[in-house]
Motif scaffolding. Structure first.
Motif, PDB file in Angstrom:
ATOM      1  N   GLY A 133       0.820  -1.209   0.000  1.00 40.81           N
ATOM      2  CA  GLY A 133       0.000   0.000   0.000  1.00 40.81           C
ATOM      3  C   GLY A 133       0.852   1.256   0.000  1.00 40.81           C
ATOM      4  N   PHE A 134       1.908   1.257   0.797  1.00 43.72           N
ATOM      5  CA  PHE A 134       2.824   2.401   0.867  1.00 43.72           C
ATOM      6  C   PHE A 134       3.488   2.622  -0.491  1.00 43.72           C
ATOM      7  CE2 PHE A 134       6.732   4.096   3.473  1.00 43.72           C
ATOM      8  CZ  PHE A 134       6.555   5.347   2.919  1.00 43.72           C
ATOM      9  N   ALA A 135       3.940   1.535  -1.116  1.00 52.80           N
ATOM     10  CA  ALA A 135       4.611   1.655  -2.410  1.00 52.80           C
ATOM     11  C   ALA A 135       3.649   2.127  -3.501  1.00 52.80           C
ATOM     12  CB  ALA A 135       5.231   0.310  -2.804  1.00 52.80           C
ATOM     13  N   LEU A 136       2.397   1.688  -3.441  1.00 57.48           N
ATOM     14  CA  LEU A 136       1.426   2.073  -4.471  1.00 57.48           C
ATOM     15  C   LEU A 136       0.986   3.534  -4.352  1.00 57.48           C
ATOM     16  CD1 LEU A 136      -0.859  -1.087  -4.689  1.00 57.48           C
ATOM     17  CD2 LEU A 136       0.752  -0.251  -6.410  1.00 57.48           C
ATOM     18  N   ILE A 137       0.715   3.974  -3.132  1.00 61.51           N
ATOM     19  CA  ILE A 137       0.167   5.323  -2.960  1.00 61.51           C
ATOM     20  C   ILE A 137       1.246   6.337  -2.578  1.00 61.51           C
ATOM     21  CG2 ILE A 137      -0.538   5.121  -0.536  1.00 61.51           C
ATOM     22  CD1 ILE A 137      -2.524   6.851  -3.323  1.00 61.51           C
ATOM     23  N   GLY A 138       2.341   5.863  -1.995  1.00 60.81           N
ATOM     24  CA  GLY A 138       3.429   6.770  -1.635  1.00 60.81           C
ATOM     25  C   GLY A 138       3.245   7.448  -0.295  1.00 60.81           C
ATOM     26  N   TYR A 139       2.298   6.983   0.500  1.00 64.61           N
ATOM     27  CA  TYR A 139       2.059   7.566   1.825  1.00 64.61           C
ATOM     28  C   TYR A 139       1.823   6.457   2.838  1.00 64.61           C
ATOM     29  CZ  TYR A 139       1.033  11.985  -0.596  1.00 64.61           C
ATOM     30  OH  TYR A 139       1.110  13.104  -1.361  1.00 64.61           O
ATOM     31  N   CYS A 140       2.221   6.712   4.087  1.00 60.77           N
ATOM     32  CA  CYS A 140       1.816   5.874   5.201  1.00 60.77           C
ATOM     33  C   CYS A 140       0.752   6.676   5.954  1.00 60.77           C
ATOM     34  CB  CYS A 140       3.018   5.513   6.072  1.00 60.77           C
ATOM     35  SG  CYS A 140       3.752   6.905   6.952  1.00 60.77           S
ATOM     36  N   PRO A 141       0.125   6.137   6.992  1.00 60.03           N
ATOM     37  CA  PRO A 141      -0.958   6.884   7.647  1.00 60.03           C
ATOM     38  C   PRO A 141      -0.558   8.281   8.126  1.00 60.03           C
ATOM     39  CG  PRO A 141      -1.030   4.607   8.336  1.00 60.03           C
ATOM     40  CD  PRO A 141       0.223   4.765   7.510  1.00 60.03           C
ATOM     41  N   GLY A 142       0.562   8.399   8.809  1.00 60.01           N
ATOM     42  CA  GLY A 142       0.980   9.707   9.318  1.00 60.01           C
ATOM     43  C   GLY A 142       1.326  10.683   8.219  1.00 60.01           C
ATOM     44  N   SER A 143       2.055  10.208   7.227  1.00 59.34           N
ATOM     45  CA  SER A 143       2.455  11.105   6.149  1.00 59.34           C
ATOM     46  C   SER A 143       1.266  11.476   5.267  1.00 59.34           C
ATOM     47  CB  SER A 143       3.584  10.491   5.318  1.00 59.34           C
ATOM     48  OG  SER A 143       3.171   9.290   4.706  1.00 59.34           O
ATOM     49  N   ALA A 144       0.275  10.585   5.159  1.00 58.52           N
ATOM     50  CA  ALA A 144      -0.928  10.912   4.386  1.00 58.52           C
ATOM     51  C   ALA A 144      -1.691  12.046   5.063  1.00 58.52           C
ATOM     52  CB  ALA A 144      -1.827   9.680   4.238  1.00 58.52           C
ATOM     53  N   ALA A 145      -1.812  11.990   6.381  1.00 60.69           N
ATOM     54  CA  ALA A 145      -2.499  13.071   7.107  1.00 60.69           C
ATOM     55  C   ALA A 145      -1.730  14.380   6.969  1.00 60.69           C
ATOM     56  CB  ALA A 145      -2.663  12.686   8.575  1.00 60.69           C
ATOM     57  N   ALA A 146      -0.404  14.310   7.072  1.00 62.19           N
ATOM     58  CA  ALA A 146       0.409  15.520   6.914  1.00 62.19           C
ATOM     59  C   ALA A 146       0.282  16.066   5.497  1.00 62.19           C
ATOM     60  CB  ALA A 146       1.871  15.223   7.245  1.00 62.19           C
ATOM     61  N   ALA A 147       0.286  15.175   4.500  1.00 65.40           N
ATOM     62  CA  ALA A 147       0.159  15.603   3.103  1.00 65.40           C
ATOM     63  C   ALA A 147      -1.206  16.242   2.855  1.00 65.40           C
ATOM     64  CB  ALA A 147       0.368  14.419   2.165  1.00 65.40           C
ATOM     65  N   LEU A 148      -2.249  15.649   3.398  1.00 63.49           N
ATOM     66  CA  LEU A 148      -3.585  16.221   3.232  1.00 63.49           C
ATOM     67  C   LEU A 148      -3.651  17.603   3.878  1.00 63.49           C
ATOM     68  CD1 LEU A 148      -6.421  15.785   2.127  1.00 63.49           C
ATOM     69  CD2 LEU A 148      -7.035  14.768   4.321  1.00 63.49           C
ATOM     70  N   GLY A 149      -3.019  17.742   5.040  1.00 68.46           N
ATOM     71  CA  GLY A 149      -2.967  19.041   5.711  1.00 68.46           C
ATOM     72  C   GLY A 149      -2.242  20.094   4.881  1.00 68.46           C
ATOM     73  N   GLU A 150      -1.319  19.660   4.041  1.00 69.74           N
ATOM     74  CA  GLU A 150      -0.594  20.574   3.154  1.00 69.74           C
ATOM     75  C   GLU A 150      -1.378  20.856   1.874  1.00 69.74           C
ATOM     76  OE1 GLU A 150       3.186  18.802   2.262  1.00 69.74           O
ATOM     77  OE2 GLU A 150       4.123  19.642   4.044  1.00 69.74           O
ATOM     78  N   GLY A 151      -2.493  20.150   1.681  1.00 72.66           N
ATOM     79  CA  GLY A 151      -3.296  20.364   0.486  1.00 72.66           C
ATOM     80  C   GLY A 151      -3.028  19.398  -0.637  1.00 72.66           C
ATOM     81  N   HIS A 152      -2.330  18.312  -0.372  1.00 73.16           N
ATOM     82  CA  HIS A 152      -2.073  17.290  -1.388  1.00 73.16           C
ATOM     83  C   HIS A 152      -3.267  16.330  -1.415  1.00 73.16           C
ATOM     84  CE1 HIS A 152       2.078  18.601  -1.903  1.00 73.16           C
ATOM     85  NE2 HIS A 152       2.163  18.652  -0.579  1.00 73.16           N
ATOM     86  N   TRP A 153      -4.185  16.594  -2.328  1.00 75.97           N
ATOM     87  CA  TRP A 153      -5.440  15.860  -2.360  1.00 75.97           C
ATOM     88  C   TRP A 153      -5.260  14.391  -2.741  1.00 75.97           C
ATOM     89  CZ3 TRP A 153      -9.167  18.008   0.173  1.00 75.97           C
ATOM     90  CH2 TRP A 153      -9.171  19.386   0.320  1.00 75.97           C
ATOM     91  N   ASP A 154      -4.138  14.030  -3.340  1.00 74.76           N
ATOM     92  CA  ASP A 154      -3.914  12.628  -3.685  1.00 74.76           C
ATOM     93  C   ASP A 154      -3.842  11.751  -2.443  1.00 74.76           C
ATOM     94  OD1 ASP A 154      -1.464  13.954  -3.108  1.00 74.76           O
ATOM     95  OD2 ASP A 154      -0.345  12.343  -4.070  1.00 74.76           O
ATOM     96  N   ALA A 155      -3.533  12.355  -1.306  1.00 72.62           N
ATOM     97  CA  ALA A 155      -3.468  11.595  -0.054  1.00 72.62           C
ATOM     98  C   ALA A 155      -4.839  11.058   0.345  1.00 72.62           C
ATOM     99  CB  ALA A 155      -2.893  12.467   1.061  1.00 72.62           C
TER     100      ALA A 155
END
Length: 181
Positions: A94-116
């Motif tokens: 899952g990490f390799a496919l999407i490029g995020y783990c749970p913590g980094s996905a939340a941080a990315a979404l907070g930065e406005g990266h909608w792909d998270a």
């Protein structure tokens, strides 16, 4: 209000403050950036590994110090080799496919990266499926390779008080040498 209710409320406030601080630090460290995470997966950027090793070292010092002072209890989960390897492999895919783990996905979404959001949807779907199939997995994969509540000191055959300082120094050495990677 009872003492336990007040303590529970205070713990929730502490948890929220800790979570916000953790997210802020993840974001400031660039751990929510797809490029940084991809660099770790491709072994070209070791920022994520440095953050993780630092977190392990700081957490180890904190948890075992609190335990030694009687302020914390250790809750070691049983080692279930097949379930641990299967879950780790699924997480890794899952990490390799999407490029995020749970913590980094939340941080990315907070930065406005909608792909998270796609990764977060996958995490929710995976949690749902795990809950739906937990009865089956408890009778099958969770029964394969059960070794009890193992810790690293037990695996290497050392007392915890002797293992931890050496492990801490080893982590520091790895961090020191990683600055050239």
């Amino acid at each position: 209000m009872s003492d336990s209710t007040e303590k529970s409320g205070r713990n929730l406030v502490y948890a929220a403050l800790f979570g916000l601080t953790f997210g802020y630090l993840l974001q400031k460290g660039g751990m929510g950036k797809f490029e940084v995470l991809l660099g770790q997966l491709l072994l070209t950027d070791f920022a994520v590994a440095k953050v993780m090793l630092t977190a392990i070292l700081v957490g180890m010092i904190g948890v075992f110090s609190l335990h030694a002072m009687g302020k914390a209890k250790l809750h070691v989960k049983p080692t279930r080799l097949a379930a641990n390897l299967g879950g780790g492999a699924l997480f890794g895919v899952g990490f390799a496919l999407i490029g995020y783990c749970p913590g980094s996905a939340a941080a990315a979404l907070g930065e406005g990266h909608w792909d998270a959001l796609l990764g977060m949807a996958g995490m929710v779907a995976g949690s749902y499926l795990y809950a739906e199939f937990s009865e089956v997995s408890s009778r099958t994969i969770e029964k394969w390779g059960v070794y009890g509540k193992l810790t690293l000191p037990q695996i290497v055959g050392m007392e915890r008080s002797r293992f931890l300082p050496g492990f801490g120094v080893t982590l520091l050495a790895v961090l020191f040498f990683m600055q050239w990677m």
